[in-house]
Design a protein around this motif. Structure first.
Motif, PDB file in Angstrom:
ATOM      1  N   MET A 115      20.735-108.627  13.120  1.00 36.59           N
ATOM      2  CA  MET A 115      19.750-108.305  14.310  1.00 36.59           C
ATOM      3  C   MET A 115      20.072-106.915  14.877  1.00 36.59           C
ATOM      4  O   MET A 115      21.127-106.610  15.465  1.00 36.59           O
ATOM      5  N   LEU A 116      18.986-106.131  15.041  1.00 33.51           N
ATOM      6  CA  LEU A 116      19.147-104.751  15.341  1.00 33.51           C
ATOM      7  C   LEU A 116      18.220-104.686  16.662  1.00 33.51           C
ATOM      8  O   LEU A 116      17.304-105.332  16.891  1.00 33.51           O
ATOM      9  N   GLU A 117      18.449-103.574  17.356  1.00 35.08           N
ATOM     10  CA  GLU A 117      17.696-103.228  18.611  1.00 35.08           C
ATOM     11  C   GLU A 117      16.348-102.667  18.450  1.00 35.08           C
ATOM     12  O   GLU A 117      15.470-102.791  19.375  1.00 35.08           O
ATOM     13  N   ILE A 118      16.204-101.846  17.355  1.00 36.26           N
ATOM     14  CA  ILE A 118      15.091-101.416  16.931  1.00 36.26           C
ATOM     15  C   ILE A 118      14.765-101.433  15.521  1.00 36.26           C
ATOM     16  O   ILE A 118      15.585-101.587  14.684  1.00 36.26           O
ATOM     17  N   PRO A 119      13.398-101.479  15.039  1.00 35.63           N
ATOM     18  CA  PRO A 119      13.167-101.716  13.869  1.00 35.63           C
ATOM     19  C   PRO A 119      13.143-100.284  12.748  1.00 35.63           C
ATOM     20  O   PRO A 119      12.589-100.341  11.610  1.00 35.63           O
ATOM     21  N   ILE A 120      13.833 -99.332  13.173  1.00 36.97           N
ATOM     22  CA  ILE A 120      14.039 -97.933  12.329  1.00 36.97           C
ATOM     23  C   ILE A 120      15.268 -98.022  11.853  1.00 36.97           C
ATOM     24  O   ILE A 120      16.394 -97.750  12.617  1.00 36.97           O
ATOM     25  N   LEU A 121      15.642 -98.002  10.533  1.00 39.27           N
ATOM     26  CA  LEU A 121      16.878 -97.908  10.068  1.00 39.27           C
ATOM     27  C   LEU A 121      17.238 -96.659   9.251  1.00 39.27           C
ATOM     28  O   LEU A 121      16.171 -95.882   8.733  1.00 39.27           O
ATOM     29  N   ILE A 122      18.483 -96.202   9.137  1.00 41.66           N
ATOM     30  CA  ILE A 122      18.915 -94.972   8.437  1.00 41.66           C
ATOM     31  C   ILE A 122      19.041 -95.359   6.885  1.00 41.66           C
ATOM     32  O   ILE A 122      19.766 -96.188   6.542  1.00 41.66           O
ATOM     33  N   SER A 123      18.167 -94.713   5.834  1.00 43.27           N
ATOM     34  CA  SER A 123      18.091 -95.298   4.338  1.00 43.27           C
ATOM     35  C   SER A 123      19.367 -94.795   3.807  1.00 43.27           C
ATOM     36  O   SER A 123      20.267 -94.070   4.356  1.00 43.27           O
ATOM     37  N   GLY A 124      19.599 -95.145   2.412  1.00 45.90           N
ATOM     38  CA  GLY A 124      20.764 -94.805   1.775  1.00 45.90           C
ATOM     39  C   GLY A 124      20.743 -93.443   1.117  1.00 45.90           C
ATOM     40  O   GLY A 124      19.934 -93.063   0.386  1.00 45.90           O
ATOM     41  N   MET A 125      21.764 -92.720   1.999  1.00 49.27           N
ATOM     42  CA  MET A 125      21.977 -91.362   1.292  1.00 49.27           C
ATOM     43  C   MET A 125      23.601 -91.270   1.064  1.00 49.27           C
ATOM     44  O   MET A 125      24.301 -91.413   2.039  1.00 49.27           O
ATOM     45  N   LEU A 180      25.206 -89.418  11.007  1.00 50.90           N
ATOM     46  CA  LEU A 180      23.914 -90.447  10.788  1.00 50.90           C
ATOM     47  C   LEU A 180      24.373 -91.681  11.221  1.00 50.90           C
ATOM     48  O   LEU A 180      23.843 -92.382  12.229  1.00 50.90           O
ATOM     49  N   ALA A 181      25.667 -92.186  10.894  1.00 54.22           N
ATOM     50  CA  ALA A 181      26.291 -93.499  11.257  1.00 54.22           C
ATOM     51  C   ALA A 181      26.225 -93.794  12.730  1.00 54.22           C
ATOM     52  O   ALA A 181      26.208 -94.609  13.410  1.00 54.22           O
ATOM     53  N   ARG A 182      26.878 -92.445  13.585  1.00 55.84           N
ATOM     54  CA  ARG A 182      27.022 -92.255  14.860  1.00 55.84           C
ATOM     55  C   ARG A 182      25.963 -92.556  15.576  1.00 55.84           C
ATOM     56  O   ARG A 182      25.572 -93.205  16.730  1.00 55.84           O
ATOM     57  N   GLY A 183      24.765 -91.744  15.416  1.00 55.36           N
ATOM     58  CA  GLY A 183      23.512 -91.556  15.802  1.00 55.36           C
ATOM     59  C   GLY A 183      22.889 -93.101  15.788  1.00 55.36           C
ATOM     60  O   GLY A 183      22.083 -93.632  16.661  1.00 55.36           O
ATOM     61  N   ALA A 184      23.039 -93.551  14.539  1.00 51.85           N
ATOM     62  CA  ALA A 184      22.110 -94.639  14.413  1.00 51.85           C
ATOM     63  C   ALA A 184      23.004 -96.101  15.324  1.00 51.85           C
ATOM     64  O   ALA A 184      22.081 -96.707  15.982  1.00 51.85           O
ATOM     65  N   SER A 185      24.266 -95.867  15.555  1.00 53.40           N
ATOM     66  CA  SER A 185      24.836 -96.881  16.340  1.00 53.40           C
ATOM     67  C   SER A 185      24.529 -96.649  17.855  1.00 53.40           C
ATOM     68  O   SER A 185      24.139 -97.608  18.626  1.00 53.40           O
ATOM     69  N   MET A 186      24.315 -95.306  18.222  1.00 48.80           N
ATOM     70  CA  MET A 186      23.890 -95.199  19.770  1.00 48.80           C
ATOM     71  C   MET A 186      22.324 -95.665  20.030  1.00 48.80           C
ATOM     72  O   MET A 186      22.190 -96.068  20.897  1.00 48.80           O
ATOM     73  N   ALA A 187      21.710 -95.663  18.836  1.00 47.93           N
ATOM     74  CA  ALA A 187      20.197 -96.326  18.912  1.00 47.93           C
ATOM     75  C   ALA A 187      20.127 -97.587  18.820  1.00 47.93           C
ATOM     76  O   ALA A 187      19.022 -98.146  18.857  1.00 47.93           O
ATOM     77  N   GLY A 188      21.156 -98.490  18.496  1.00 44.82           N
ATOM     78  CA  GLY A 188      21.204 -99.838  18.149  1.00 44.82           C
ATOM     79  C   GLY A 188      20.546-100.234  16.726  1.00 44.82           C
ATOM     80  O   GLY A 188      20.029-101.124  16.496  1.00 44.82           O
ATOM     81  N   THR A 189      20.785 -99.368  15.633  1.00 47.73           N
ATOM     82  CA  THR A 189      20.406 -99.797  14.486  1.00 47.73           C
ATOM     83  C   THR A 189      21.304 -99.571  13.390  1.00 47.73           C
ATOM     84  O   THR A 189      22.388 -99.068  13.697  1.00 47.73           O
ATOM     85  N   ALA A 190      20.986 -99.730  12.286  1.00 45.74           N
ATOM     86  CA  ALA A 190      21.950 -99.572  11.124  1.00 45.74           C
ATOM     87  C   ALA A 190      21.847 -98.489  10.328  1.00 45.74           C
ATOM     88  O   ALA A 190      20.859 -97.791  10.089  1.00 45.74           O
ATOM     89  N   THR A 191      22.690 -97.936   9.499  1.00 47.10           N
ATOM     90  CA  THR A 191      22.838 -97.170   8.593  1.00 47.10           C
ATOM     91  C   THR A 191      23.510 -97.584   7.144  1.00 47.10           C
ATOM     92  O   THR A 191      23.847 -98.459   7.196  1.00 47.10           O
ATOM     93  N   ASN A 192      22.962 -96.818   6.400  1.00 46.22           N
ATOM     94  CA  ASN A 192      23.069 -97.366   4.787  1.00 46.22           C
ATOM     95  C   ASN A 192      24.245 -96.472   3.968  1.00 46.22           C
ATOM     96  O   ASN A 192      24.000 -95.113   4.140  1.00 46.22           O
ATOM     97  N   SER A 193      24.949 -97.116   3.324  1.00 49.79           N
ATOM     98  CA  SER A 193      25.974 -96.378   2.513  1.00 49.79           C
ATOM     99  C   SER A 193      25.297 -95.443   1.532  1.00 49.79           C
ATOM    100  O   SER A 193      25.857 -94.440   1.046  1.00 49.79           O
TER     101      SER A 193
END
Length: 485
Positions: free
Chosen positions: A107-117, A131-144
């Motif tokens: 469950m994420l706060e926004i529907p924009i995720l960081i893709s796998g890089m 990328l991971a920290r910025g995604a966390s600040m925005a309430g979303t996920a990052t990908n390995s």
């Protein structure tokens, strides 16, 4: 006096150049550079020279420059009296649930995720941390991406999606047990399922340590996932991962004309989400033919994926993440209106993260030298600044998406559907199942009913009338609004 002399010299030279250009035959005329470039394109000329120099496939960063998905042909339909816009002060919901049928949905706060890089194969450690920290600040996920679990990245990520990959680096129990979602990576939009990897001479000690690669050996990414040599071997893997870890298990492939068959194989295993990675997807440096000439455009692949899941009756329980060439809030929201639950962004996320740090490498090196694992300026990247810029970018995008939702009379981004779109191209409108902008809604339904009454078995119809009506937007065709998660 000096000014006059300079002017005379410049005038004389300019006259001589113009006279030669106007009088010399083409085979001796420097103007032929212009026509040759127009015919072959500057990109083809430069890439031909690169191939002639190396004799190897040439890796182009950030994917294909060819954009095949015509998002600009789609426009949203604001409301004023047809239904009322959302009232001032009403909060527009932005959350999304990936894998609603999983034991532990994401469950994420926004529907924009960081893709796998991937770390190592693509990006440096600081870029992955930012990328991971910025995604966390925005309430979303990052990908390995296709990489091992990197502790520094995992600590920065509030929500972390790991790829069960063809290199085998995230496929152990210890790594998988630390993930919020597992993404089985069988391919990607910019590289398809071609074998890739990192040669031993490209590795440093840090790379070998994290990837557990002995000195002198390569780090291959195979064309096939280990243990999956036949289609029927894939569903058991999905079931095993779902039962063992309880988190959503997804499938990522390069969008293909065979996508319906491949989705069916994944559904047999109970897949929780599908990543539609279109031909416009990015990569750190894939061969140009795989980028330019392989796969399906994101727009078409997304429409077909959603249509197939709806026909199978599982769209409400299998999430769809659109990826590949999505760069603006308009793209993101249009993808969601066509049935995506969320979107992945990669190249544009890097641009947003760098912001003024673009200057780290310029003017003598390209900006990617600031983020790539082998980049000359990767250690100069400021993680805190990068994370803050990415978070602000994501916030800006979501705010624009919310404003659009208000103008559509919606209170949740997940409510936006095909009935909120209109298409300026008739053929594309039919493919996507949205109204054509040139006719009124009533005219289109009346014309279609008349056509089907006269030719009920018309061979060249794209779909049967019942299918068309169930897929087309509007009151008469039924509400296409997606259920809220």
């Amino acid at each position: 006096m000096l000014t006059r002399i300079v002017h005379r010299i410049i005038n004389s030279v300019a006259d001589a150049v113009m006279n030669r250009m106007m009088q010399d035959p083409y085979t001796e005329n420097l103007f032929s550079y212009v026509t040759i470039t127009q015919k072959l394109t500057l990109r083809a000329i430069v890439e031909a020279a690169m191939r002639a120099e190396s004799g190897k496939p040439i890796p182009r960063p950030l994917g294909s420059p060819i954009v095949l998905s015509r998002w600009e042909q789609l426009m949203f339909n604001p409301v004023h009296l047809y239904r009322m816009p959302t009232q001032d002060g009403v909060r527009v919901q932005t959350g999304v649930t990936i894998g609603p049928k999983a034991k532990k949905p994401l469950m994420l706060e926004i529907p924009i995720l960081i893709s796998g890089m991937s770390y190592g194969g693509a990006l440096g450690l600081k870029a992955k941390q930012a990328l991971a920290r910025g995604a966390s600040m925005a309430g979303t996920a990052t990908n390995s991406g296709e990489a091992p679990l990197v502790p520094e990245e995992r600590r920065e990520a509030r929500y972390f999606i790991g790829q069960y990959n063809r290199g085998g680096w995230m496929n152990d129990h210890e790594s998988l047990s630390q993930l919020d979602a597992i993404e089985i990576q069988l391919g990607q939009g910019a590289q398809a399922s071609a074998p890739m990897g990192t040669s031993s001479w490209q590795m440093d000690d840090e790379f070998r340590r994290r990837f557990n690669i002995p000195e002198g050996e390569d780090a291959p990414i195979h064309s096939r996932l280990k243990g999956v040599n036949r289609p029927e071997e894939f569903p058991p893997l999905v079931r095993k991962l779902r039962q063992t870890y309880g988190v959503p298990v997804g499938l990522k492939t390069c969008a293909t004309h065979y996508l319906e068959d491949e989705i069916d194989c994944a559904l047999e295993g109970g897949i929780d989400y599908i990543v539609v990675d279109g031909a416009e997807a990015g990569t750190h440096g894939g061969p140009t033919t795989l980028q330019d000439d392989v796969g399906l455009p994101t727009l078409y692949a997304l429409a077909r994926t959603v249509r197939h899941l709806e026909k199978r009756g599982v769209k409400h329980e299998v999430s769809v993440i659109a990826a590949g060439g999505l760069t603006t809030p308009g793209h993101f929201l249009k993808a969601m209106a066509l049935g995506a639950d969320a979107v992945y962004i990669g190249s544009i996320a890097l641009v947003a993260m760098l912001q003024t740090q673009f200057n780290l490498a310029s003017p003598f090196e390209p900006p990617v030298q600031s983020v790539l694992y082998h980049g000359k300026f990767k250690e100069d990247l400021n993680i805190e600044q990068g994370a803050e810029h990415l978070a602000k970018f994501l916030k800006s995008c979501v705010e624009e998406m919310k404003l659009t939702a208000i103008s559509l009379g919606k209170t949740d981004l997940q409510q936006i559907g095909r009935d909120d779109l209109v298409c300026m191209d008739r053929e594309l409108a039919t493919v996507l199942g949205v109204d054509y902008a040139g006719w009124s809604r009533a005219e289109q339904r009346a014309a279609k009913k008349e056509e089907m009454a006269l030719k009920p078995n018309k061979a060249d119809s794209l779909w049967k009338w019942d299918d068309f009506m169930s897929y087309t937007s509007g009151d008469e065709a039924g509400d296409t609004t997606k259920p809220l998660h």
